[in-house]
Design an enzyme around this catalytic site. Structure first.
Site, PDB file in Angstrom:
ATOM      1  N   ASP A 150      16.687  61.977 -80.742  1.00 33.53           N
ATOM      2  CA  ASP A 150      17.206  62.627 -81.948  1.00 33.53           C
ATOM      3  C   ASP A 150      18.401  61.892 -82.534  1.00 33.53           C
ATOM      4  O   ASP A 150      18.901  62.263 -83.593  1.00 33.53           O
ATOM      5  CB  ASP A 150      17.550  64.097 -81.667  1.00 33.53           C
ATOM      6  CG  ASP A 150      18.537  64.283 -80.538  1.00 33.53           C
ATOM      7  OD1 ASP A 150      18.434  63.562 -79.524  1.00 33.53           O
ATOM      8  OD2 ASP A 150      19.418  65.163 -80.639  1.00 33.53           O
ATOM      9  N   HIS A 151      18.836  60.819 -81.858  1.00 35.81           N
ATOM     10  CA  HIS A 151      19.951  60.019 -82.365  1.00 35.81           C
ATOM     11  C   HIS A 151      19.536  58.595 -82.743  1.00 35.81           C
ATOM     12  O   HIS A 151      20.359  57.851 -83.273  1.00 35.81           O
ATOM     13  CB  HIS A 151      21.079  59.975 -81.333  1.00 35.81           C
ATOM     14  CG  HIS A 151      21.723  61.302 -81.112  1.00 35.81           C
ATOM     15  ND1 HIS A 151      22.944  61.649 -81.665  1.00 35.81           N
ATOM     16  CD2 HIS A 151      21.299  62.394 -80.426  1.00 35.81           C
ATOM     17  CE1 HIS A 151      23.243  62.895 -81.311  1.00 35.81           C
ATOM     18  NE2 HIS A 151      22.259  63.364 -80.556  1.00 35.81           N
ATOM     19  N   ASP A 184      26.826  63.362 -78.062  1.00 34.41           N
ATOM     20  CA  ASP A 184      26.703  64.634 -77.363  1.00 34.41           C
ATOM     21  C   ASP A 184      27.597  64.584 -76.119  1.00 34.41           C
ATOM     22  O   ASP A 184      27.702  63.540 -75.498  1.00 34.41           O
ATOM     23  CB  ASP A 184      25.274  64.864 -76.926  1.00 34.41           C
ATOM     24  CG  ASP A 184      24.268  64.937 -78.076  1.00 34.41           C
ATOM     25  OD1 ASP A 184      24.644  64.633 -79.220  1.00 34.41           O
ATOM     26  OD2 ASP A 184      23.097  65.243 -77.828  1.00 34.41           O
ATOM     27  N   HIS A 226      25.311  69.475 -84.682  1.00 35.91           N
ATOM     28  CA  HIS A 226      24.357  69.305 -83.585  1.00 35.91           C
ATOM     29  C   HIS A 226      23.912  70.675 -83.079  1.00 35.91           C
ATOM     30  O   HIS A 226      23.905  70.969 -81.887  1.00 35.91           O
ATOM     31  CB  HIS A 226      24.955  68.470 -82.449  1.00 35.91           C
ATOM     32  CG  HIS A 226      23.920  67.916 -81.507  1.00 35.91           C
ATOM     33  ND1 HIS A 226      23.535  68.562 -80.358  1.00 35.91           N
ATOM     34  CD2 HIS A 226      23.190  66.772 -81.546  1.00 35.91           C
ATOM     35  CE1 HIS A 226      22.616  67.847 -79.727  1.00 35.91           C
ATOM     36  NE2 HIS A 226      22.394  66.744 -80.433  1.00 35.91           N
TER      37      HIS A 226
END
Length: 304
Positions: A67-68, A213, A271
């Protein structure tokens, strides 16, 4: 003041939703663009933002979760279709070049530009980019895989010349750079003219920090001290504290504690877990700790 903007392209987390794109941001410093993370759909959001693709030369990847970084191949391919010739620099933890090279060789073997990979150690603070205007420094984070944040720090600019005073004292042009950098001026007659009479201070340098994260990590507070804008992940509400610890993420209240202890000017949380159809609960919990908190959202632009 010179332009220093943050553009939110996406603020969701791993599970796709119809509300948010995956994580991606662009820092615009004096019309130089720097991308932070490149989740799926980042290039679509870049189009919507009306930012010029040609001004994006550096991409910073925090960690190698999809997702990054799943948006990288599409963006690289699109740059090729647009006729790009300028080098593209991708800064990331170890492993990204090994992952992308086979796909680049298969899908993008006709690129007219070079993709250059720069690896860094996420366990320590290091300067990964520097130019005349700014430095980018890693912020060691703690996630399930090697991960770091980034601190974008504008460099201090020389003082501004007060033109009327310089003309009054007939200061030669060759003296101006020294005066801008803080020197007094000595006239041919030996009179010392204080720098404060000839200049006014430039605007204070600005800082933006990106932290996603990570599990709650108070160790980063010192590095974040006094930043103008902090983006910190806030994946969960406090009711999911155990889940946050299990997955190495942060709650909204914990993100706010980091902002409060670091003395930042403004906090942006993002996020978001897909479980929250309404993120107002996250904003409420964060604002109770650090009032100057806002929610990230797609196409949001914040000027520092």
């Amino acid at each position: 003041m010179e332009k220093f903007e943050l553009h939110i392209l996406g603020c969701g987390s791993a599970l796709p939703t119809t509300r948010h794109f995956a994580t991606s941001q662009v820092v615009n410093l004096r019309d130089k663009l720097f991308m932070i993370d490149c989740g799926e759909g980042a290039q679509m959001q870049l189009r919507k933002s009306r930012l010029k693709f040609s001004r994006l030369n550096h991409i910073f990847i925090s960690h190698l979760h999809g997702d990054h970084c799943f948006g990288l191949m599409g963006l690289i391919s699109t740059f090729g279709l647009l006729g790009r010739t300028a080098e593209l620099h991708i800064h990331s933890p170890k492993g990204l070049e090994e992952l992308l090279t086979p796909m680049l060789n298969f899908f993008c073997h006709t690129l007219a530009y070079k993709v250059i990979f720069h690896e860094f150690d996420t366990r320590q603070t290091s300067v990964v980019y520097e130019d005349r205007s700014m430095t980018v420094t890693t912020i060691p984070l703690q996630h399930r895989i090697p991960c770091c944040g980034f601190l974008f720090a504008e460099k201090a600019r020389p003082n501004h010349i007060i033109r009327d005073m310089v003309d009054f004292y007939k200061v030669p042009v060759y003296e101006l750079n020294r005066i801008k950098n803080g020197s007094d001026y000595v006239t041919p007659e030996g009179e010392v003219i204080a720098n404060t009479r000839l200049t006014r201070p430039s605007d204070p340098p600005r800082k933006y920090a990106y932290c996603s994260d990570t599990i709650f990590r108070p160790e980063i507070v010192e590095q974040l001290s006094g930043v103008d804008l902090l983006f910190h992940e806030a994946t969960f509400a406090e009711s999911e504290l155990a889940r946050a610890k299990e997955t190495y993420h942060t709650t909204a209240a914990q993100a706010a504690r980091i902002a409060l202890e670091a003395g930042v000017r403004q906090l942006v949380i993002g996020h978001f877990s897909a479980r929250y159809e309404d993120e107002s609960i996250l904003l409420k919990e964060a604002s109770a700790v650090f009032p100057n908190t806002i929610l990230a959202k797609e196409n949001l632009c914040i000027s520092l």
